[in-house]
Design a protein around this motif. Sequence first.
Motif, mmCIF file in Angstrom:
data_model
loop_
_atom_site.group_PDB
_atom_site.id
_atom_site.type_symbol
_atom_site.label_atom_id
_atom_site.label_comp_id
_atom_site.label_asym_id
_atom_site.label_seq_id
_atom_site.Cartn_x
_atom_site.Cartn_y
_atom_site.Cartn_z
ATOM 1 N N ARG A 1 -46.541 -20.027 12.874
ATOM 2 C CA ARG A 1 -47.558 -19.262 13.593
ATOM 3 C C ARG A 1 -46.963 -18.402 14.702
ATOM 4 N NH1 ARG A 1 -52.790 -20.324 13.893
ATOM 5 N NH2 ARG A 1 -52.730 -20.285 16.180
ATOM 6 N N THR A 2 -45.705 -18.643 15.036
ATOM 7 C CA THR A 2 -45.076 -17.844 16.091
ATOM 8 C C THR A 2 -44.719 -16.442 15.606
ATOM 9 O OG1 THR A 2 -42.864 -18.680 15.561
ATOM 10 C CG2 THR A 2 -44.138 -19.902 17.207
ATOM 11 N N MET A 3 -44.855 -16.189 14.298
ATOM 12 C CA MET A 3 -44.578 -14.858 13.749
ATOM 13 C C MET A 3 -45.822 -14.371 13.007
ATOM 14 S SD MET A 3 -40.650 -15.234 12.440
ATOM 15 C CE MET A 3 -40.460 -13.467 12.270
ATOM 16 N N PRO A 4 -46.869 -13.998 13.742
ATOM 17 C CA PRO A 4 -48.130 -13.602 13.109
ATOM 18 C C PRO A 4 -47.993 -12.301 12.328
ATOM 19 C CG PRO A 4 -48.171 -13.116 15.461
ATOM 20 C CD PRO A 4 -46.923 -13.915 15.215
ATOM 21 N N PRO A 5 -48.748 -12.164 11.250
ATOM 22 C CA PRO A 5 -48.679 -10.939 10.436
ATOM 23 C C PRO A 5 -49.453 -9.798 11.083
ATOM 24 C CG PRO A 5 -50.332 -12.410 9.550
ATOM 25 C CD PRO A 5 -49.664 -13.160 10.677
ATOM 26 N N PRO A 6 -49.061 -8.563 10.791
ATOM 27 C CA PRO A 6 -49.858 -7.414 11.212
ATOM 28 C C PRO A 6 -51.091 -7.285 10.340
ATOM 29 C CG PRO A 6 -48.016 -6.681 9.912
ATOM 30 C CD PRO A 6 -47.847 -8.163 10.070
ATOM 31 N N VAL A 7 -51.966 -6.375 10.700
ATOM 32 C CA VAL A 7 -53.204 -6.153 9.957
ATOM 33 C C VAL A 7 -53.215 -4.721 9.432
ATOM 34 C CG1 VAL A 7 -55.717 -6.021 10.124
ATOM 35 C CG2 VAL A 7 -54.483 -7.887 11.257
ATOM 36 N N LEU A 8 -53.443 -4.568 8.126
ATOM 37 C CA LEU A 8 -53.564 -3.242 7.522
ATOM 38 C C LEU A 8 -55.041 -2.849 7.466
ATOM 39 C CD1 LEU A 8 -51.007 -3.232 4.556
ATOM 40 C CD2 LEU A 8 -50.659 -2.700 6.973
ATOM 41 N N ILE A 9 -55.311 -1.586 7.757
ATOM 42 C CA ILE A 9 -56.682 -1.091 7.795
ATOM 43 C C ILE A 9 -56.823 0.111 6.858
ATOM 44 C CG2 ILE A 9 -57.138 -1.962 10.107
ATOM 45 C CD1 ILE A 9 -56.582 0.828 11.199
ATOM 46 N N PRO A 10 -58.053 0.375 6.355
ATOM 47 C CA PRO A 10 -58.233 1.452 5.381
ATOM 48 C C PRO A 10 -58.466 2.826 5.984
ATOM 49 C CG PRO A 10 -60.264 0.220 5.596
ATOM 50 C CD PRO A 10 -59.260 -0.464 6.476
ATOM 51 N N ARG A 11 -58.814 2.879 7.275
ATOM 52 C CA ARG A 11 -59.126 4.172 7.897
ATOM 53 C C ARG A 11 -58.891 4.088 9.403
ATOM 54 N NH1 ARG A 11 -63.616 1.537 6.283
ATOM 55 N NH2 ARG A 11 -63.484 2.556 4.249
ATOM 56 N N ILE A 12 -58.637 5.236 10.011
ATOM 57 C CA ILE A 12 -58.320 5.271 11.442
ATOM 58 C C ILE A 12 -59.480 4.776 12.294
ATOM 59 C CG2 ILE A 12 -57.815 6.813 13.394
ATOM 60 C CD1 ILE A 12 -56.058 8.446 11.604
ATOM 61 N N ASN A 13 -60.715 5.070 11.886
ATOM 62 C CA ASN A 13 -61.834 4.686 12.748
ATOM 63 C C ASN A 13 -62.055 3.181 12.807
ATOM 64 O OD1 ASN A 13 -63.082 4.170 10.296
ATOM 65 N ND2 ASN A 13 -64.508 5.896 10.428
ATOM 66 N N ALA A 14 -61.284 2.402 12.028
ATOM 67 C CA ALA A 14 -61.336 0.948 12.164
ATOM 68 C C ALA A 14 -60.599 0.475 13.416
ATOM 69 C CB ALA A 14 -60.720 0.286 10.931
ATOM 70 N N LEU A 15 -59.840 1.374 14.007
ATOM 71 C CA LEU A 15 -59.025 1.031 15.182
ATOM 72 C C LEU A 15 -59.862 0.419 16.301
ATOM 73 C CD1 LEU A 15 -56.139 1.347 16.434
ATOM 74 C CD2 LEU A 15 -56.860 3.587 17.232
ATOM 75 N N ASP A 16 -60.964 1.071 16.648
ATOM 76 C CA ASP A 16 -61.752 0.605 17.784
ATOM 77 C C ASP A 16 -62.532 -0.663 17.477
ATOM 78 O OD1 ASP A 16 -61.177 2.612 19.823
ATOM 79 O OD2 ASP A 16 -62.160 4.012 18.468
ATOM 80 N N GLY A 17 -62.748 -0.956 16.213
ATOM 81 C CA GLY A 17 -63.417 -2.196 15.879
ATOM 82 C C GLY A 17 -62.521 -3.408 16.011
ATOM 83 N N LEU A 18 -61.205 -3.195 15.949
ATOM 84 C CA LEU A 18 -60.253 -4.303 15.973
ATOM 85 C C LEU A 18 -59.455 -4.401 17.265
ATOM 86 C CD1 LEU A 18 -58.826 -3.945 12.352
ATOM 87 C CD2 LEU A 18 -60.678 -5.423 13.133
ATOM 88 N N ALA A 19 -59.365 -3.299 18.003
ATOM 89 C CA ALA A 19 -58.548 -3.272 19.224
ATOM 90 C C ALA A 19 -59.372 -2.756 20.394
ATOM 91 C CB ALA A 19 -57.322 -2.394 19.025
ATOM 92 N N THR A 20 -58.909 -3.060 21.581
ATOM 93 C CA THR A 20 -59.557 -2.597 22.793
ATOM 94 C C THR A 20 -58.524 -1.971 23.717
ATOM 95 O OG1 THR A 20 -61.037 -3.259 24.606
ATOM 96 C CG2 THR A 20 -59.288 -4.813 23.993
ATOM 97 N N GLU A 21 -58.996 -1.217 24.697
ATOM 98 C CA GLU A 21 -58.105 -0.547 25.657
ATOM 99 C C GLU A 21 -57.072 0.331 24.934
ATOM 100 O OE1 GLU A 21 -56.495 -3.159 28.713
ATOM 101 O OE2 GLU A 21 -58.046 -4.634 28.237
ATOM 102 N N VAL A 22 -57.527 1.047 23.923
ATOM 103 C CA VAL A 22 -56.628 1.923 23.163
ATOM 104 C C VAL A 22 -56.401 3.198 23.976
ATOM 105 C CG1 VAL A 22 -56.251 3.158 21.016
ATOM 106 C CG2 VAL A 22 -57.540 1.005 21.010
ATOM 107 N N SER A 23 -55.164 3.451 24.375
ATOM 108 C CA SER A 23 -54.854 4.598 25.228
ATOM 109 C C SER A 23 -54.892 5.897 24.436
ATOM 110 C CB SER A 23 -53.475 4.424 25.851
ATOM 111 O OG SER A 23 -52.462 4.532 24.859
ATOM 112 N N ALA A 24 -54.986 7.000 25.181
ATOM 113 C CA ALA A 24 -54.971 8.323 24.557
ATOM 114 C C ALA A 24 -53.655 8.547 23.814
ATOM 115 C CB ALA A 24 -55.180 9.404 25.618
ATOM 116 N N ASP A 25 -52.559 8.059 24.364
ATOM 117 C CA ASP A 25 -51.259 8.233 23.698
ATOM 118 C C ASP A 25 -51.194 7.448 22.395
ATOM 119 O OD1 ASP A 25 -50.298 9.963 25.587
ATOM 120 O OD2 ASP A 25 -49.124 8.464 26.681
#
Length: 268
Positions: free
Chosen positions: A61-85
């Motif tokens: 569990r110390t090496m968690p997997p990344p998450v693949l998403i189907p579209r860019i707009n899924a970003l805000d549903g899964l992450a918070t405090e996403v910077s402009a950069d």
Amino acid sequence: MTTTYDCTIDDERARGLEHAQRAISEKKCVVLPTDTVYGIGADAFSPHAVTMLLVSKGRSRTMPPPVLIPRINALDGLATEVSADARKLAEAFWPGGLTLILHAQPSLDWDLGETKGTVALRMPADEVALELLTLTGPLAVSSANRTGHAPAQTAAAAREQLADSVEVYLEGGQRPVEGEAGVPSTIVDATGPILRVVRNGAVSLDQLRGHVPGVLGLGEIPMAEEEAGQSSAAGVQDDGGAAPEASGSSAVTGPATESATPAGNQQP
């Protein structure tokens, strides 16, 4: 029962995607092609499925997997405090070989391992992967190999390592495609005010800086920190006493650094 589908044949591709979708809903693992190497995927929102993925790879569990998403707009549903950069890089390199480490949405019911509140997200540039992700939603995906072995570049090679721990193998041919280097995604930590590369990969530092000039390369530190360190060293030489503590702070927190994938364990 473990089944391999040849996704270069339309009918088999349709059957394979349907079976893979069903397997994911049943909390089982599947192997899928990506634009970098083949990955082993599981329902990102099922702790049981993610555990099965980690067990299949022989990973803790110390090496968690990344998450693949189907579209860019899924970003805000899964992450918070996403910077402009961070958004600039996502818009420039998704779909493609860039993984962004971000603060995970705290309201989501998932357990990817010891992420300490972060999640690594990527949108792959692979038609089969994107079709599956559109059917299933976000998937926890790690390179399709046993830990310590070379990442698989075909579903057949993945099956040699993972065998019956995977329900469905989607064979899409060589990944990356013939003539391209098998380079994993570049990982950028975007949890702090300054973006940092924590693993070099498919997207070069120059390419990143073409969109966000302030991105720090692997091992680089902000100028303010460097100057503070030099001032501290000068204080020791001049006074012979203790140097003042550097005032600069690292843009990468401990949790974010630990959630990054070491270069020796390639992720798609």
